[in-house]
Design a protein around this motif. Structure first.
Motif, short mmCIF file in Angstrom:
data_model
loop_
_atom_site.label_atom_id
_atom_site.label_comp_id
_atom_site.label_asym_id
_atom_site.label_seq_id
_atom_site.Cartn_x
_atom_site.Cartn_y
_atom_site.Cartn_z
N ALA A 141 46.68 48.75 38.34
CA ALA A 141 45.73 48.68 37.23
C ALA A 141 46.41 48.44 35.89
CB ALA A 141 44.91 49.97 37.16
N LEU A 142 47.75 48.46 35.86
CA LEU A 142 48.47 48.23 34.62
C LEU A 142 48.22 46.81 34.12
CD1 LEU A 142 51.96 49.80 35.49
CD2 LEU A 142 50.16 50.81 34.08
N PRO A 143 48.30 46.58 32.80
CA PRO A 143 48.16 45.21 32.29
C PRO A 143 49.31 44.34 32.76
CG PRO A 143 48.93 46.67 30.56
CD PRO A 143 48.56 47.55 31.73
N ALA A 144 49.07 43.05 32.91
CA ALA A 144 50.10 42.14 33.39
C ALA A 144 51.28 42.09 32.42
CB ALA A 144 49.52 40.75 33.60
N THR A 145 50.98 42.04 31.12
CA THR A 145 52.00 42.05 30.07
C THR A 145 51.51 42.97 28.96
OG1 THR A 145 51.09 40.28 28.69
CG2 THR A 145 52.43 39.61 30.60
N ASP A 167 40.90 34.37 39.08
CA ASP A 167 41.12 34.44 37.63
C ASP A 167 41.36 35.89 37.23
OD1 ASP A 167 41.05 34.44 34.87
OD2 ASP A 167 39.32 33.10 34.72
N PRO A 168 42.60 36.26 36.87
CA PRO A 168 42.89 37.65 36.51
C PRO A 168 42.00 38.18 35.39
CG PRO A 168 44.92 36.39 36.76
CD PRO A 168 43.79 35.40 36.81
N ASN A 169 41.60 37.31 34.46
CA ASN A 169 40.74 37.75 33.37
C ASN A 169 39.36 38.14 33.85
OD1 ASN A 169 42.67 37.32 31.29
ND2 ASN A 169 42.26 35.13 31.37
N ASN A 187 36.54 44.98 37.30
CA ASN A 187 36.25 45.40 38.67
C ASN A 187 37.21 44.84 39.71
OD1 ASN A 187 33.75 46.86 38.06
ND2 ASN A 187 32.96 44.86 37.51
N GLY A 188 38.40 44.47 39.28
CA GLY A 188 39.35 43.83 40.18
C GLY A 188 39.76 44.64 41.38
#
Length: 621
Positions: free
Chosen positions: A476-480, A146-148, A153-154
């Motif tokens: 680390a950039l946001p997906a969108t 789950d990306p969220n 800490n991904g």
């Protein structure tokens, strides 16, 4: 070890970490009051402190962004999670080596692609259920799928291939490639039986139902946004319950008000003191000032053009800052020495690399030919040569003919931001560049939207630097544009990413340290981050409320924002004496406070066997 302490010279006796394959001897030093009556810790039950609860109250000025360990990135929030949840490993407060946490032992396969952790049998969730390897496996698998749930800490699980719990005491993590942070997985382990009921992890802040189930030394029992957060001891904590009856984080927008509350005895501890505040408290009765080398940096961050992983750009960053010549000129105009002397008044060290000197093996300094020293004349020359000329009014203009006017995000609660902002206006004004200092209560929203040109930035760095390096990677950039990523300020540089990938799989300590230094060199040369100073940890607490407490590290360390829970877990209420929380099972030397009397020392017993980064999101403040 016995140390004599004279009545009030605020000399700092720091902290501790522990590690050993057999055991660790530790000392905890306790102040002994002279017959005088001590004020008791603030209580909920009585104004005079007699017969009430022993409450340790910490003044904080940073809002909690989330009580979800999957989302929280601010220091205050991650400090709470250190107290409420166990991680697989912890840090020795003496030397920051890995020590047991939720796991008691760990071992890699010969190819280092499979790691097996032995999970302790004496860890219980605060609702009475046994904590097992299944909880850890579920936590990591949720982050992997789950990306969220990977927002905070991904970076720790991005390389995980498979995580299983073949039995309650065994956790197995299979990797895609070797990973150097496997004894530094600073991820709070959550109870599966509670969190598997959560729907949208991007919106669940874990702040509606109390007490919050955890297995750390404290249990979160109440929370009001920008007012307070309350915790009580976890009586079932395997290392021993804390000594205070309650721990309260009390919010103060104004740090002067927090200091006034400290003087009155309304709070027990205040972090992040200004030089003037520290000086005013130096000789105050029953107050100890701790001034220690910090684990933070204070920097200028430039917007490199906010973007997301899907290739879209957004925000309103000034395009002139995409020109390396402009960034270099701005940084050549920054006088770091003046900031150390005038703003921090000596309570800081001049900035160089990205990682503070406290972390010796990773500390990097630019070569003399690489270093950008204060040189306003050279800055002006660079701008002239790059085509940014002054007009008839002395204003520097961009290549579009418009004046170069920048904005900088400033934390309204941080006097250092405001003070440095005034110097920047002066220094850059001499170059013909305008600067608007936007001091806001909430800088997070415009930051996440890319609506800034520059920003005052600062992160706490942990013994393993992987996390604070990961926040500058493309991953680390946001997906969108509508999503939230783990990025600090949208940096995405292929060379930096290549070095990051190499250090993350390097098990040789010396080789990895060299790669980390090369990453800092690259970050320095791109000019997107300008580390101005490394601030000291300047903080104070009441010695008539706290008789002993663990600092970290032992040779001159901090209390607030540690890589662990040692300070608040070990704190002993005034008048009780003792060697630390739970009977003294931490290998810590407590800070000694003398309140006009002869002093003492108590030696705590040792502990542990075996061997372990980041304070979960160790974090922008």
């Amino acid at each position: 070890m016995v140390i004599k302490v004279t009545p009030r010279p605020p000399r700092t006796r720091p902290l501790i970490r522990l590690f050993l394959a057999s055991g660790v001897a530790a000392s905890a030093l306790v102040a002994v009051p002279a017959q005088a009556a001590h004020a008791q810790p603030a209580t909920d039950d009585s104004k005079d402190g007699k017969g009430g609860k022993k409450v340790l109250t910490i003044a904080v000025s940073q809002s909690i962004d989330s009580l979800s360990p999957f989302l929280a990135q601010r220091l205050t929030s991650t400090t709470v999670h250190r107290l409420a949840y166990e991680y697989l490993t912890n840090y020795d407060p003496k030397d920051s080596r890995p020590i047991p946490g939720f796991a008691t032992a760990w071992a890699p396969s010969p190819d280092k692609l499979t790691w097996t952790y032995t999970i302790r049998t004496d860890s219980t969730w605060s609702d009475g259920r046994q904590a097992t390897a299944e909880d850890a496996a579920w936590t990591f698998n949720k982050m992997m799928t789950d990306p969220n749930a990977a927002t905070a800490n991904g970076s720790f699980t991005a390389n995980f291939k498979k995580v299983t719990a073949p039995d309650p005491r065994t956790l197995v993590i299979e990797l895609k490639k070797p990973q150097a942070t496997m004894t530094a997985l600073d991820v709070p382990i959550v109870p599966k039986h509670v969190w598997e009921k959560v729907g949208d992890f991007s919106k669940f802040n874990n702040d509606q139902s109390f007490p919050i189930v955890g297995n750390g030394p404290f249990v979160v029992t109440d929370f009001k946004v920008d007012q307070y957060l309350k915790l009580t001891p976890n009586k079932k904590f395997w290392r021993g319950a804390p000594k205070f009856d309650e721990l309260v984080l009390k919010y103060y927008k104004d740090n002067d008000a927090a200091v006034a509350a400290l003087r009155k005895g309304e709070v027990s501890f205040v972090p992040n003191l200004t030089p003037a505040q520290a000086a005013s408290l130096k000789n105050a009765e029953n107050i100890k000032v701790n001034d220690a080398p910090g684990r933070r940096f204070f920097a200028l961050a430039t917007n490199p053009g906010a973007r997301s992983k899907d290739g879209k750009t957004f925000g309103s960053g000034h395009r002139a800052l995409l020109d390396p010549a402009v960034r270099k000129a701005l940084f050549l105009s920054v006088d770091r020495r003046t900031i150390v002397d005038k703003v921090f008044q000596g309570h800081a060290v001049e900035g160089e690399g990205y990682i503070p000197p406290r972390f010796g093996s990773y500390f990097w300094k630019p070569a003399p030919t690489q270093k950008l020293t204060h040189d306003p004349a050279k800055a002006a020359q660079i701008l002239d040569q790059a085509g940014y000329k002054k007009d008839g009014t002395g204003r520097r203009t961009g290549k579009d003919g418009k004046p170069l006017d920048f904005r900088i995000l400033c934390h309204a609660t941080d006097p250092n931001d405001k003070a440095v902002g005034k110097y920047l206006q002066e220094w850059w004004g001499k170059l013909g560049i305008g600067l608007k200092v936007d001091c806001l209560d909430n800088v997070s929203d415009p930051w996440a939207k890319g609506d800034y040109d520059l920003a005052f930035d600062g992160w706490s760095v942990n013994p393993d630097p992987d996390y604070v390096l990961s926040i500058h990677t493309c991953g680390a950039l946001p997906a969108t544009p509508k999503d939230t990523g783990a990025t600090d300020n949208f940096i995405c540089d292929r060379q930096f990413d290549e070095l990051y990938a190499r250090q993350s799989v390097e098990y040789d300590a010396a080789k990895r340290a060299d790669l980390v230094k090369r990453m800092q060199s690259r970050l320095y040369d791109t000019g997107y981050m300008n580390v101005m100073v490394y601030p000291n940890a300047v903080e104070a607490y009441r010695t008539d409320q706290i008789s002993s407490i663990t600092t970290m590290p032992e040779d001159g360390g901090n209390l607030w924002g540690q890589d662990g829970y040692w300070s608040w877990w070990s704190a002993v209420p005034a008048g009780e004496g003792g060697t630390g929380a739970g009977g003294g099972s931490s290998s810590s030397a407590g800070v000694v406070v003398g309140i006009g009397a002869a002093v003492v020392a108590a030696v705590a017993a040792g502990l542990f066997l075996m061997l372990r980064r980041r304070s979960t999101a160790d974090d922008r403040e």
